[in-house]
Design a protein around this motif. Structure first.
Motif, PDB file in Angstrom:
ATOM      1  N   ALA A 128     -17.002 -44.576  24.486  1.00 20.20           N
ATOM      2  CA  ALA A 128     -16.683 -45.160  23.183  1.00 20.20           C
ATOM      3  C   ALA A 128     -15.380 -45.952  23.266  1.00 20.20           C
ATOM      4  CB  ALA A 128     -16.565 -44.062  22.127  1.00 20.20           C
ATOM      5  N   GLN A 129     -15.124 -46.741  22.229  1.00 21.21           N
ATOM      6  CA  GLN A 129     -13.933 -47.589  22.200  1.00 21.21           C
ATOM      7  C   GLN A 129     -12.636 -46.799  22.116  1.00 21.21           C
ATOM      8  OE1 GLN A 129     -14.950 -50.608  19.087  1.00 21.21           O
ATOM      9  NE2 GLN A 129     -13.806 -51.988  20.418  1.00 21.21           N
ATOM     10  N   SER A 130     -12.688 -45.655  21.474  1.00 24.40           N
ATOM     11  CA  SER A 130     -11.443 -44.905  21.257  1.00 24.40           C
ATOM     12  C   SER A 130     -11.721 -43.405  21.254  1.00 24.40           C
ATOM     13  CB  SER A 130     -10.796 -45.316  19.933  1.00 24.40           C
ATOM     14  OG  SER A 130     -11.686 -45.091  18.853  1.00 24.40           O
ATOM     15  N   ASN A 131     -10.665 -42.622  21.479  1.00 28.25           N
ATOM     16  CA  ASN A 131     -10.792 -41.167  21.426  1.00 28.25           C
ATOM     17  C   ASN A 131     -11.223 -40.724  20.026  1.00 28.25           C
ATOM     18  OD1 ASN A 131      -9.983 -40.938  24.057  1.00 28.25           O
ATOM     19  ND2 ASN A 131      -7.894 -40.262  23.593  1.00 28.25           N
ATOM     20  N   GLY A 132     -12.082 -39.693  19.985  1.00 25.97           N
ATOM     21  CA  GLY A 132     -12.495 -39.130  18.708  1.00 25.97           C
ATOM     22  C   GLY A 132     -13.386 -40.036  17.887  1.00 25.97           C
ATOM     23  N   THR A 133     -14.084 -40.972  18.536  1.00 26.11           N
ATOM     24  CA  THR A 133     -14.957 -41.890  17.803  1.00 26.11           C
ATOM     25  C   THR A 133     -16.000 -41.126  17.002  1.00 26.11           C
ATOM     26  OG1 THR A 133     -14.686 -43.762  19.321  1.00 26.11           O
ATOM     27  CG2 THR A 133     -16.744 -43.665  18.079  1.00 26.11           C
ATOM     28  N   LEU A 134     -16.156 -41.523  15.736  1.00 25.32           N
ATOM     29  CA  LEU A 134     -17.195 -40.930  14.892  1.00 25.32           C
ATOM     30  C   LEU A 134     -18.515 -41.622  15.214  1.00 25.32           C
ATOM     31  CD1 LEU A 134     -15.247 -40.721  11.500  1.00 25.32           C
ATOM     32  CD2 LEU A 134     -15.522 -38.957  13.252  1.00 25.32           C
ATOM     33  N   ALA A 135     -19.307 -40.984  16.062  1.00 21.35           N
ATOM     34  CA  ALA A 135     -20.555 -41.580  16.544  1.00 21.35           C
ATOM     35  C   ALA A 135     -21.736 -40.669  16.229  1.00 21.35           C
ATOM     36  CB  ALA A 135     -20.461 -41.841  18.046  1.00 21.35           C
ATOM     37  N   GLU A 136     -21.746 -40.127  15.016  1.00 26.87           N
ATOM     38  CA  GLU A 136     -22.804 -39.198  14.628  1.00 26.87           C
ATOM     39  C   GLU A 136     -24.180 -39.812  14.805  1.00 26.87           C
ATOM     40  OE1 GLU A 136     -24.245 -36.578  10.726  1.00 26.87           O
ATOM     41  OE2 GLU A 136     -22.390 -37.761  10.655  1.00 26.87           O
ATOM     42  N   TYR A 137     -24.300 -41.118  14.563  1.00 31.15           N
ATOM     43  CA  TYR A 137     -25.604 -41.769  14.603  1.00 31.15           C
ATOM     44  C   TYR A 137     -25.888 -42.414  15.956  1.00 31.15           C
ATOM     45  CZ  TYR A 137     -24.684 -40.758   9.801  1.00 31.15           C
ATOM     46  OH  TYR A 137     -24.348 -40.086   8.649  1.00 31.15           O
ATOM     47  N   GLN A 138     -25.004 -42.180  16.922  1.00 32.42           N
ATOM     48  CA  GLN A 138     -25.232 -42.584  18.312  1.00 32.42           C
ATOM     49  C   GLN A 138     -25.374 -41.353  19.200  1.00 32.42           C
ATOM     50  OE1 GLN A 138     -23.080 -44.530  16.266  1.00 32.42           O
ATOM     51  NE2 GLN A 138     -24.880 -45.859  16.256  1.00 32.42           N
ATOM     52  N   GLY A 139     -25.684 -40.227  18.599  1.00 37.36           N
ATOM     53  CA  GLY A 139     -25.919 -39.014  19.375  1.00 37.36           C
ATOM     54  C   GLY A 139     -24.893 -37.924  19.174  1.00 37.36           C
ATOM     55  N   GLY A 140     -23.907 -38.159  18.297  1.00 37.39           N
ATOM     56  CA  GLY A 140     -22.919 -37.126  18.019  1.00 37.39           C
ATOM     57  C   GLY A 140     -21.500 -37.635  18.141  1.00 37.39           C
ATOM     58  N   ASN A 141     -20.581 -37.072  17.334  1.00 36.69           N
ATOM     59  CA  ASN A 141     -19.174 -37.477  17.370  1.00 36.69           C
ATOM     60  C   ASN A 141     -18.512 -37.062  18.681  1.00 36.69           C
ATOM     61  OD1 ASN A 141     -19.360 -38.504  14.745  1.00 36.69           O
ATOM     62  ND2 ASN A 141     -18.787 -36.552  13.821  1.00 36.69           N
ATOM     63  N   PHE A 142     -17.550 -37.868  19.119  1.00 34.54           N
ATOM     64  CA  PHE A 142     -16.775 -37.547  20.314  1.00 34.54           C
ATOM     65  C   PHE A 142     -15.664 -36.568  19.956  1.00 34.54           C
ATOM     66  CE2 PHE A 142     -18.981 -41.259  21.644  1.00 34.54           C
ATOM     67  CZ  PHE A 142     -19.012 -41.252  23.026  1.00 34.54           C
ATOM     68  N   GLY A 143     -15.221 -35.798  20.934  1.00 33.59           N
ATOM     69  CA  GLY A 143     -14.109 -34.883  20.728  1.00 33.59           C
ATOM     70  C   GLY A 143     -12.832 -35.637  20.395  1.00 33.59           C
ATOM     71  N   GLU A 144     -11.915 -34.957  19.763  1.00 31.83           N
ATOM     72  CA  GLU A 144     -10.688 -35.598  19.281  1.00 31.83           C
ATOM     73  C   GLU A 144      -9.928 -36.331  20.375  1.00 31.83           C
ATOM     74  OE1 GLU A 144      -6.521 -34.367  16.938  1.00 31.83           O
ATOM     75  OE2 GLU A 144      -8.037 -32.838  17.467  1.00 31.83           O
ATOM     76  N   PHE A 145      -9.939 -35.806  21.599  1.00 30.67           N
ATOM     77  CA  PHE A 145      -9.179 -36.401  22.690  1.00 30.67           C
ATOM     78  C   PHE A 145     -10.094 -36.948  23.796  1.00 30.67           C
ATOM     79  CE2 PHE A 145      -6.605 -33.004  20.777  1.00 30.67           C
ATOM     80  CZ  PHE A 145      -5.542 -33.767  20.307  1.00 30.67           C
ATOM     81  N   SER A 146     -11.307 -37.331  23.397  1.00 32.83           N
ATOM     82  CA  SER A 146     -12.286 -37.798  24.388  1.00 32.83           C
ATOM     83  C   SER A 146     -12.937 -39.099  23.934  1.00 32.83           C
ATOM     84  CB  SER A 146     -13.358 -36.726  24.595  1.00 32.83           C
ATOM     85  OG  SER A 146     -14.431 -37.222  25.345  1.00 32.83           O
ATOM     86  N   ASN A 147     -13.186 -39.988  24.897  1.00 32.18           N
ATOM     87  CA  ASN A 147     -13.937 -41.214  24.595  1.00 32.18           C
ATOM     88  C   ASN A 147     -15.079 -41.437  25.584  1.00 32.18           C
ATOM     89  OD1 ASN A 147     -12.668 -42.043  26.916  1.00 32.18           O
ATOM     90  ND2 ASN A 147     -11.708 -43.862  26.016  1.00 32.18           N
ATOM     91  N   ASN A 148     -15.385 -40.423  26.421  1.00 34.32           N
ATOM     92  CA  ASN A 148     -16.532 -40.539  27.324  1.00 34.32           C
ATOM     93  C   ASN A 148     -17.093 -39.144  27.571  1.00 34.32           C
ATOM     94  OD1 ASN A 148     -15.532 -39.553  30.230  1.00 34.32           O
ATOM     95  ND2 ASN A 148     -13.856 -40.714  29.252  1.00 34.32           N
ATOM     96  N   ARG A 149     -18.366 -39.097  27.917  1.00 36.50           N
ATOM     97  CA  ARG A 149     -19.008 -37.786  28.059  1.00 36.50           C
ATOM     98  C   ARG A 149     -20.362 -37.912  28.741  1.00 36.50           C
ATOM     99  NH1 ARG A 149     -20.333 -37.324  21.559  1.00 36.50           N
ATOM    100  NH2 ARG A 149     -21.975 -38.908  21.490  1.00 36.50           N
ATOM    101  N   PHE A 150     -20.762 -36.834  29.418  1.00 40.24           N
ATOM    102  CA  PHE A 150     -22.136 -36.633  29.853  1.00 40.24           C
ATOM    103  C   PHE A 150     -22.796 -35.708  28.838  1.00 40.24           C
ATOM    104  CE2 PHE A 150     -20.326 -37.856  33.973  1.00 40.24           C
ATOM    105  CZ  PHE A 150     -21.314 -38.724  34.438  1.00 40.24           C
ATOM    106  N   ARG A 151     -24.059 -35.972  28.571  1.00 40.45           N
ATOM    107  CA  ARG A 151     -24.803 -35.131  27.633  1.00 40.45           C
ATOM    108  C   ARG A 151     -26.257 -35.027  28.056  1.00 40.45           C
ATOM    109  NH1 ARG A 151     -25.444 -35.234  21.522  1.00 40.45           N
ATOM    110  NH2 ARG A 151     -26.504 -33.346  22.243  1.00 40.45           N
ATOM    111  N   LEU A 152     -26.883 -33.953  27.653  1.00 38.20           N
ATOM    112  CA  LEU A 152     -28.337 -33.860  27.713  1.00 38.20           C
ATOM    113  C   LEU A 152     -28.805 -34.098  26.288  1.00 38.20           C
ATOM    114  CD1 LEU A 152     -30.868 -33.311  29.351  1.00 38.20           C
ATOM    115  CD2 LEU A 152     -30.578 -30.870  28.874  1.00 38.20           C
ATOM    116  N   ARG A 153     -29.196 -35.341  25.998  1.00 38.11           N
ATOM    117  CA  ARG A 153     -29.486 -35.701  24.605  1.00 38.11           C
ATOM    118  C   ARG A 153     -30.696 -34.948  24.076  1.00 38.11           C
ATOM    119  NH1 ARG A 153     -29.873 -35.839  20.124  1.00 38.11           N
ATOM    120  NH2 ARG A 153     -29.840 -37.582  18.640  1.00 38.11           N
ATOM    121  N   ARG A 154     -31.728 -34.887  24.860  1.00 38.25           N
ATOM    122  CA  ARG A 154     -32.932 -34.131  24.454  1.00 38.25           C
ATOM    123  C   ARG A 154     -33.563 -33.512  25.682  1.00 38.25           C
ATOM    124  NH1 ARG A 154     -33.104 -39.025  21.739  1.00 38.25           N
ATOM    125  NH2 ARG A 154     -32.999 -38.894  19.462  1.00 38.25           N
TER     126      ARG A 154
END
Length: 440
Positions: free
Chosen positions: A62-88
């Motif tokens: 994401a562009q910035s830490n803590g991005t509110l990305a609920e509709y892109q698969g979930g919000n990012f953590g307060e101090f995070s702007n990248n992540r691995f996930r198992l979406r489904r």
């Protein structure tokens, strides 16, 4: 005895080997006719049982830490702007029983979703086919709501990583508990075999909450036409119209809605004992169309849908609540009713080979269509829940083989500039997604 065991083992092996690897196109899909015919010899005695599944490991930035990305698969953590996930991670079992004439009689589906965040049931429904006139079938249990087109598309086959913001807000989790009655003539020469009329009644909160929390139900109706091909022109068209009539029961003698206050539109409080047990309305009206060329190697497909109406939620969100809303002290909150509108346009272009697809998508959701821009102010009782969002997405999808594909996708999210704190200018909340999908 050993012969019986060997026979059962052979049947189970055949069931696994015979299942088609093609992903379901819609969430309420059933097995295709090819699979049914292949299993017919054992269906007569044992029924047809099949298994399918898929998993979606992904990386996002994401562009910035803590991005509110609920509709892109979930919000990012307060101090995070990248992540691995198992979406489904889905595992689905289908069971079909045919009658003595080879017609579909009963169908049963059970699907689980498992990720690093836990395991949940996604589908759990049964369907009964009326075979005297071959006009109707009824679906009971936890199934997809028959509203619009995007809500119906399975995440296994959808090109863009997520459904649009509008779809996710209005119908969280896409599924709900209830009953759907469907009119669709099924005999070979039926004049209306491509016409489908769905009428369903549901709890309303879907999988967003633990269960029904008031007496109001959602009634959904959809009239649609399956793809019709103009052979001379080389393209097909499909579409439908949908409506949802529902609401939420007030528990407080307080409600809010947009009214003209001193010559300006504002969110106005209505206090009346008579409000208790009245219904805060949810009224949706939608239309959708799907166009596609007949070519396979350079196929073009356009899908569009628009929805407008009334949505009741809370002061801080326009999303349909999964349970009765309360504050952090468990004090009941009042409902806010807003006029909304939204739409999406998805264009998919196959590039020479069906293994390569270019994806372009635009969607908007305006939760409060009566105000815009700098007219949105806390002084008028408005919040971030009244801010419009426009999302521009583009990506590229490649099928490596029949069981593995990957998509790279970028969402550019634009919110309108308002007088609400945090939304005075466009937020830095764009999201990049690299998603892979394994499926069988």
């Amino acid at each position: 005895m050993q012969r019986v065991k060997n026979k059962h083992l052979a049947i189970i092996t055949l069931l696994f080997l015979s299942f088609s690897a093609q992903a379901q196109r819609t969430i309420n899909d059933i097995m295709d006719s090819t699979t049914v015919n292949h299993l017919l010899i054992i269906s007569k005695k044992y029924g047809s049982l099949s298994f399918s599944g898929y998993m979606q490991p992904q990386f996002q930035a994401a562009q910035s830490n803590g991005t509110l990305a609920e509709y892109q698969g979930g919000n990012f953590g307060e101090f995070s702007n990248n992540r691995f996930r198992l979406r489904r991670g889905r595992l689905r079992a289908d069971y079909m029983l045919l009658d003595d004439k080879g017609n579909q009689s009963t169908y049963f589906v059970l699907q689980f979703d498992g990720t690093e965040q836990g395991v949940n049931i996604r589908d759990f429904w049964g369907r009964y086919y009326e075979n005297k006139w071959k006009l109707f079938h009824v679906t009971l249990g936890l199934s997809g709501r028959p509203f619009g087109n995007e809500l119906q598309l399975s995440s296994a086959g959808r090109e863009a990583p997520e459904r649009g913001r509008m779809s996710q807000i209005l119908m969280r989790t896409e599924r709900d508990l209830g009953a759907t009655f469907t009119f669709n003539p099924r005999w070979k020469d039926a004049k209306l075999k491509n016409v489908v009329l769905d009428l369903g009644i549901y709890n309303g909160q879907g999988l967003a909450g633990p269960g029904e929390f008031d007496n109001s139900k959602d009634v959904i109706a959809r009239l649609s036409h399956k793809p019709y091909t103009f052979k001379k022109l080389g393209f097909s068209i499909a579409g439908g119209i949908s409506t949802l009539q529902g609401g939420l029961n007030h528990r407080l003698p307080v409600s809010y809605r947009m009214e003209n206050l001193n010559g300006s539109l504002a969110m106005v409080k209505d206090s009346s004992v008579n409000t208790i047990n009245k219904v805060a309305p949810r009224r949706y009206y939608g239309a959708d169309v799907q166009l596609a060329t007949a070519l396979k190697s350079w196929k073009s497909e356009l899908r569009a849908e628009v929805i407008s109406g009334l949505q009741s939620a809370t002061a801080t969100t326009s999303a349909t609540p999964g349970s009765y809303p309360v504050d952090n002290k468990s004090v009941a909150l009042p409902y806010y009713t807003r006029n909304f509108n939204g739409a999406y346009f998805t264009f998919v272009q196959t590039l020479n080979s069906t293994d390569n697809q270019l994806i372009l998508k635009y969607d908007w959701y305006d939760p409060n269509a009566k105000v815009a821009g700098m007219d949105i102010s806390a002084l008028k009782g408005l919040t971030a829940a009244d801010v419009r969002f426009d999302t521009f997405g583009f990506g590229f999808l490649h099928h490596f083989n029949p069981h593995f594909k990957a998509v790279i996708y970028y969402d550019m999210i634009k919110n309108e500039s308002t007088q609400i704190s945090g939304y005075t200018e466009d937020r830095k909340d764009n999201v990049f997604t690299l998603r892979t999908q394994f499926y069988f």
